[in-house]
Design an enzyme around this catalytic site. Structure first.
Site, PDB file in Angstrom:
ATOM      1  N   ASP A   1     -10.709   4.114  -1.291  1.00  0.00           N
ATOM      2  CA  ASP A   1     -11.306   3.076  -0.446  1.00  0.00           C
ATOM      3  C   ASP A   1     -12.825   2.986  -0.608  1.00  0.00           C
ATOM      4  OD1 ASP A   1      -8.706   2.995   0.386  1.00  0.00           O
ATOM      5  OD2 ASP A   1      -9.162   3.124   2.526  1.00  0.00           O
TER       6      ASP A   1
ATOM      7  N   ASP B   1       0.839  -1.205   0.000  1.00  0.00           N
ATOM      8  CA  ASP B   1       0.000   0.000   0.000  1.00  0.00           C
ATOM      9  C   ASP B   1       0.875   1.256   0.000  1.00  0.00           C
ATOM     10  OD1 ASP B   1      -2.062   1.791   0.356  1.00  0.00           O
ATOM     11  OD2 ASP B   1      -2.908   0.792   2.101  1.00  0.00           O
TER      12      ASP B   1
ATOM     13  N   GLY C   1      -5.488   3.701  -7.714  1.00  0.00           N
ATOM     14  CA  GLY C   1      -5.868   3.936  -9.099  1.00  0.00           C
ATOM     15  C   GLY C   1      -5.259   5.177  -9.730  1.00  0.00           C
TER      16      GLY C   1
HETATM   17  C1  GLA Z   1      -5.495   2.322   2.852  1.00  0.00           C
HETATM   18  C2  GLA Z   1      -6.005   1.187   1.968  1.00  0.00           C
HETATM   19  C3  GLA Z   1      -7.017   0.346   2.746  1.00  0.00           C
HETATM   20  C4  GLA Z   1      -6.376  -0.195   4.014  1.00  0.00           C
HETATM   21  C5  GLA Z   1      -5.802   0.958   4.850  1.00  0.00           C
HETATM   22  C6  GLA Z   1      -4.983   0.454   6.020  1.00  0.00           C
HETATM   23  O1  GLA Z   1      -6.518   3.238   3.155  1.00  0.00           O
HETATM   24  O2  GLA Z   1      -6.574   1.686   0.800  1.00  0.00           O
HETATM   25  O3  GLA Z   1      -7.493  -0.713   1.953  1.00  0.00           O
HETATM   26  O4  GLA Z   1      -5.365  -1.091   3.666  1.00  0.00           O
HETATM   27  O5  GLA Z   1      -4.963   1.806   4.062  1.00  0.00           O
HETATM   28  O6  GLA Z   1      -4.384   1.479   6.756  1.00  0.00           O
END
Ligand code: GLA
Length: 398
Positions: free
Chosen positions: A225, A157, A204
Site C-alpha cells: 500500500d 483484493d 505485487g
Molecule cells: C488492502 C489494499 C488497500 C485497501 C485495503 C482495504 O490493504 O491494498 O488498497 O483496499 O486493503 O481493506
C-alpha cells in the site's frame, strides 16, 4: 485496518525465502478484451482518504464533485467504493450491502446519471482485508449481484486467501490457489455479460506483472500500500523500473492509488507524484476528498497535458533512462514517435538535471515543451533544467 491482516508481507517473505513462484506465462487468449481499459483507468477510490468512513452520502458527494470540479471533463470516470461496504449474505447466499449503503442499485443509478461509472471491492478469500465478507465460494453469485446493481469495476483484493496460500507451505500450491481464485472471478464476471474493469490486488507478489493478464486482470497492483508520504510514494514509484514491458492496452501495472491532495506532501511533491504516475501509464485513481480540494490539488489532478501523457494511445509505460544519486531521468514512448520525459530531483536541494536526446534514441533536433510550465522551448537535442528539491520538470518531445 492493516493490523487485521498481515498477508502481503508474510507472502512476500515466503516468496523471497524460496525464490520466485513458478509462473504461468502471459496468455493473450485469456486476457480480457482491451476495450474496458484501453488506456489506464481514471477515477477515484474511497480508501486512501476515507478508509472505513465511507457511506452512500459520501460517495454521492464525490460523484457530484467529480463533475462540478471539472474532473469528469478531464477524463476521470470511475467512482470506486473500496472495502467496508459489505453486509451479510441472505439464506440464498446473496451478498447485501451494509447499513452505510442502503441501496447499491440506486447509488449506481445516481452515479451513472452523472456520466460516471461505479466500482466495488471484494476478496477471493472468505474475508476482506478489513474483515468484511469476501467472495470465496460465491463468485458467480457476487458477480451477478454486481452486474444487477450496475457495477462497472471490481477491485479483487487477495486478503485472507493469502493465509490459506501460506498455510500450504508450498509455493507451487500457493500459486495454484491464487491463479484458480482470480480466474474464477474473471469467468464469473464474463458470464454476467456486463463489462467490468477487473483490478487484481495482491501487492505485487510472485511477479504478478508476468501473469496478471492471463487470469483476466486489466490492472494489477505491483506493490504494497501507498501512504501519503514522499518517501513511500517515491519508493513505490521509482520501484517500477523494469516493469514497462508488461504494460499494454487492457493490461496495466498498478503502483496504487494517488495521494494527491491528502495533505502529507507539498504541492511540489504531489506534482512529482502525478508526473511519475503519468510517465508510468499508471491508473489515475484520485484518493482524496474531491468535495474539499484546494486549487493546487485540482490543478495537479486535471493538468490536461500530464493526463495526455498517461492516457497516450500507444499504451506504453515509461522507464528509467538513467539515475545519478538522487537525480533520475525517466522516459515514456508516445504514439507518433514522441517521448515524455521526467527530470526528477529527489534531493531536498535545487539541482540541475540534464538529458541528452541521443540517450532516448532521438538523433535530430526535436520540438521540446515544458509541460507543467506550458511553454514551448524550441527544437533541441538536449535539455538541462534547474529542478527544485523533490520536484520534476516534465518535457514533451516531438
Ligand atoms: C488492502 C489494499 C488497500 C485497501 C485495503 C482495504 O490493504 O491494498 O488498497 O483496499 O486493503 O481493506
Amino acid at each position: 485496518m492493516h493490523s487485521v491482516w498481515r498477508g502481503p508481507r508474510a507472502l512476500a517473505s515466503l516468496a523471497v525465502a524460496a525464490g520466485l513462484f513458478s509462473l504461468a506465462g502471459p496468455s493473450a487468449a485469456a486476457a480480457a478484451p482491451p476495450s474496458v481499459a484501453a488506456t489506464p483507468p481514471m477515477g477515484w477510490n474511497s480508501w486512501n482518504h476515507f478508509a472505513a468512513k465511507i457511506d452512500d452520502a459520501t460517495v454521492r458527494a464525490q460523484a457530484d464533485a467529480m463533475v462540478s470540479s471539472g474532473m469528469r471533463d478531464a477524463g476521470y470516470r470511475y467512482i470506486n467504493i473500496d472495502d467496508t461496504w459489505e453486509g451479510t449474505r441472505d439464506a440464498a447466499g446473496v451478498i447485501h450491502s451494509n447499513a452505510k449503503f442502503p441501496d447499491m442499485k440506486a447509488l449506481a443509478d445516481y452515479v451513472h446519471a452523472k456520466g460516471l461509472k461505479l466500482g466495488i471491492y471484494s476478496s477471493p478469500g472468505p474475508k476482506t482485508c478489513a474483515g468484511y465478507e469476501g467472495s470465496e465460494g460465491h463468485e458467480a453469485q457476487d458477480a451477478k449481484t454486481y452486474a444487477d446493481w450496475g457495477i462497472d469495476y471490481l477491485k479483487y483484493d487477495l486478503c485472507s486467501l493469502g493465509d490459506r496460500m501460506k498455510a500450504t507451505g508450498s509455493l507451487d500450491k500457493a500459486q495454484d490457489i491464487e491463479l484458480v481464485a482470480y480466474r474464477k472471478m474473471d469467468a464469473a464476471i464474463s458470464a454476467t455479460g456486463r463489462p467490468m474493469v477487473y483490478s487484481l490486488c495482491q501487492y505485487g507478489v510472485a511477479q504478478v506483472w508476468r501473469w496478471g493478464g492471463s487470469v483476466g486482470g486489466n490492472l494489477w497492483r505491483t506493490t504494497g500500500d501507498i501512504t501519503d508520504r514522499f518517501s513511500r510514494m517515491t519508493q513505490i514509484g521509482f520501484g517500477q523500473a523494469g516493469l514497462a514491458k508488461y504494460a499494454k492496452p487492457g493490461q496495466w501495472n498498478d503502483p496504487d492509488m494517488l495521494e494527491v491532495g491528502n495533505g502529507g506532501m507539498s504541492p511540489i511533491e504531489y506534482r512529482t507524484h502525478m508526473s511519475l504516475w503519468a510517465l508510468l501509464a499508471a491508473p489515475l485513481l484520485a484518493g482524496n476528498d474531491l468535495s474539499k480540494m484546494t486549487p493546487d490539488t485540482l490543478a495537479i489532478l486535471t493538468n490536461r497535458e500530464v493526463i495526455a501523457i498517461d492516457q497516450d494511445k500507444a499504451g506504453r509505460q515509461g522507464d528509467r533512462v538513467h539515475a545519478e544519486g538522487p537525480l533520475e531521468v525517466w522516459a515514456k514512448p508516445l504514439a507518433g514517435g514522441g517521448k515524455a520525459v521526467g527530470l526528477f530531483n529527489l534531493s531536498d536541494q535545487p539541482s540541475y538535471v540534464e538529458v541528452s536526446y541521443a540517450d532516448l534514441g532521438l538523433k535530430a533536433p526535436v520540438k521540446t515543451r515544458d509541460v507543467w510550465a506550458a511553454k514551448d522551448l524550441g527544437k533541441l537535442t538536449s535539455y538541462r533544467a534547474l529542478v527544485v528539491g523533490h520536484g520534476v520538470v516534465v518535457l514533451r518531445l516531438g
